[in-house]
Design a protein around this motif. Structure first.
Motif: not given
Length: 459
Positions: A253-276
């Motif tokens: 799906m990386e060829s179709y998408l521009t963004l990966l999106t998240s909320h913080n209610y079950n955990g704040d973003p704190n580490s890198v996701i390996s993706t372009r």
């Protein structure tokens, strides 16, 4: 901005006498691109905001979008409705292939007005996101209480496969906004798909999202909307975002998408996701506290410094390209801190959370790149960025109880002017002095504060 090549700064007013700690900023070593910071006025909040008298309405807008007196936000997140008058498709056409009877009120619960006002301040990133498909397109026959889009992997309905009809509806929504002179820049079709609730909600895992994304992409292309960037999936927290991202990447799906999106209610973003793909925090807020304007008291969930730390962690540790708080302005809602600015109908009150975001969003503009740094300062997070106008910005977040004197030494950049701004319990984005000496700038960072430094280069 202070031109202070020869200045010697004595911080007697705040009682600082500190040794310097150096951090090196490598301006030529770029990391993630920054799209901006923002808010939403979903679920009718835009209409309530619009209904305010002109004075408090304008003051609220300035707090959100003005780059001199407010946060200078550059992203808004609108909700695509899914039921009755809230939706552009309030009634089932009878089957997935029947002609839909779309309805457009040119208002969209005040979000058309809000979008235009934001655009007037220069906002170009408008993210439209669907909390759910209409109930007649779902396995449970209800736009609330979870359920799945009919036709995604593992989910069938007697009425048929509604994936194409849902994609058509989303494309039509974007086209209605175009007719109003509003360009939707980013489009999402899920909101918290790992959570079932009594309001608009729709379930999905990564494989099920992947069984819809190509259909939506092709539908946008066939409607001359290929410039609209696709986003997925606004999960409840960073952990489930990582799980969903892995499934999406495995499915191509990386060829179709521009963004990966998240909320913080079950955990704040704190580490890198390996993706372009870029990663955005598209919704975050304090759901625990009554309204508060506090910068720092005891590290509570509503306090500005708490959110300054969250933003720094997301941008610096998870490589976020955008950070969006939940609501911007609310009216007569003193029971909550899920928004940044309060109006009682007459006056308008900013929170410490607003100023925490302003220390980033006012100075780091869309298109900036984060640049690498080396070295560390006890208790202080240091992020550095290069804007498209050539300026370099450093954000120093001191969550510790001790003041620090920080020297930023710049490689590949020779500034000729520097300015600095401070937010703490006594200051809200207030100008303070800095020392500029060659390719280095020194600034005091008081305990439990954020200091933002902006430098411009000699021509």
């Amino acid at each position: 901005m202070f031109n202070v090549k020869a200045a010697v700064v004595i911080w007697a007013s705040i009682g600082l006498s500190l040794a310097q700690t150096q951090v090196t900023v490598n301006v030529g070593s770029t990391l993630q691109k920054i799209d901006g910071f923002g808010v939403s006025q979903a679920f009718g909040r835009a209409a309530e905001f619009q209904a305010l008298a002109e004075g408090p309405r304008r003051k609220g807008l300035d707090y959100l979008f003005n780059t001199t007196t407010g946060a200078g936000f550059t992203i808004i997140r609108n909700r695509i409705g899914s039921k009755g008058a809230d939706s552009i498709l309030p009634n089932s056409p009878g089957s997935p292939t029947a002609d839909p009877k779309y309805v457009w009120d040119r208002n969209d619960s005040g979000q058309v007005w809000f979008s235009k006002e934001a655009m007037g301040y220069g906002v170009k990133n408008i993210y439209a996101d669907a909390w759910s498909a209409p109930g007649f397109m779902k396995t449970n026959g209800n736009e609330a209480n979870g359920g799945y889009l009919c036709g995604v992997t593992g989910q069938t309905c007697s009425s048929g496969d509604w994936r194409q009809a849902f994609a058509n509806m989303l494309a039509q929504y974007v086209k209605y906004y175009q007719e109003e002179g509003i360009q939707v820049s980013h489009l999402g079709f899920l909101n918290e798909p790992d959570y079932t609730t009594s309001y608009s909600s729709m379930r999905s895992d990564g494989a099920q999202a992947a069984s819809f994304i190509p259909t939506l992409s092709k539908t946008l292309q066939s409607n001359n909307l290929s410039s609209v960037a696709l986003a997925c999936c606004d999960n409840m927290g960073w952990g489930t975002t990582r799980t969903t991202a892995s499934a999406l990447i495995s499915a191509g799906m990386e060829s179709y998408l521009t963004l990966l999106t998240s909320h913080n209610y079950n955990g704040d973003p704190n580490s890198v996701i390996s993706t372009r793909l870029k990663t955005w925090q598209t919704e975050a807020c304090d759901l625990q506290s009554r309204w508060c304007t506090t910068w720092y008291s005891n590290g509570g969930a509503c306090e500005g410094l708490t959110w300054a730390g969250k933003i720094a962690t997301g941008i610096l540790n998870a490589n976020l390209s955008a950070y969006i708080y939940w609501q911007g302005v609310e009216v007569n809602q003193q029971q909550a801190s899920s928004y940044l600015v309060l109006s009682d109908g007459t006056e308008v009150f900013p929170s410490g959370r607003l100023w925490a975001m302003a220390m980033w969003s006012r100075f780091i503009r869309p298109g900036a790149y984060r640049v690498a740094t080396s070295g560390s300062v006890s208790g202080v997070s240091v992020g550095a960025f290069k804007n498209t106008d050539g300026s370099v910005v450093g954000v120093l977040t001191n969550t510790g109880g001790s003041s620090q004197n920080v020297k930023l030494a710049l490689n590949g950049f020779t500034p000729n002017a520097a300015g600095a701004w401070l937010t703490d319990n006594s200051h809200q984005v207030a100008g303070v002095e800095v020392t500029l000496d060659g390719s280095a700038v020194t600034v005091a960072v008081p305990a439990r504060s954020v200091v933002t430094v902006k430098l411009t280069e000699a021509s």
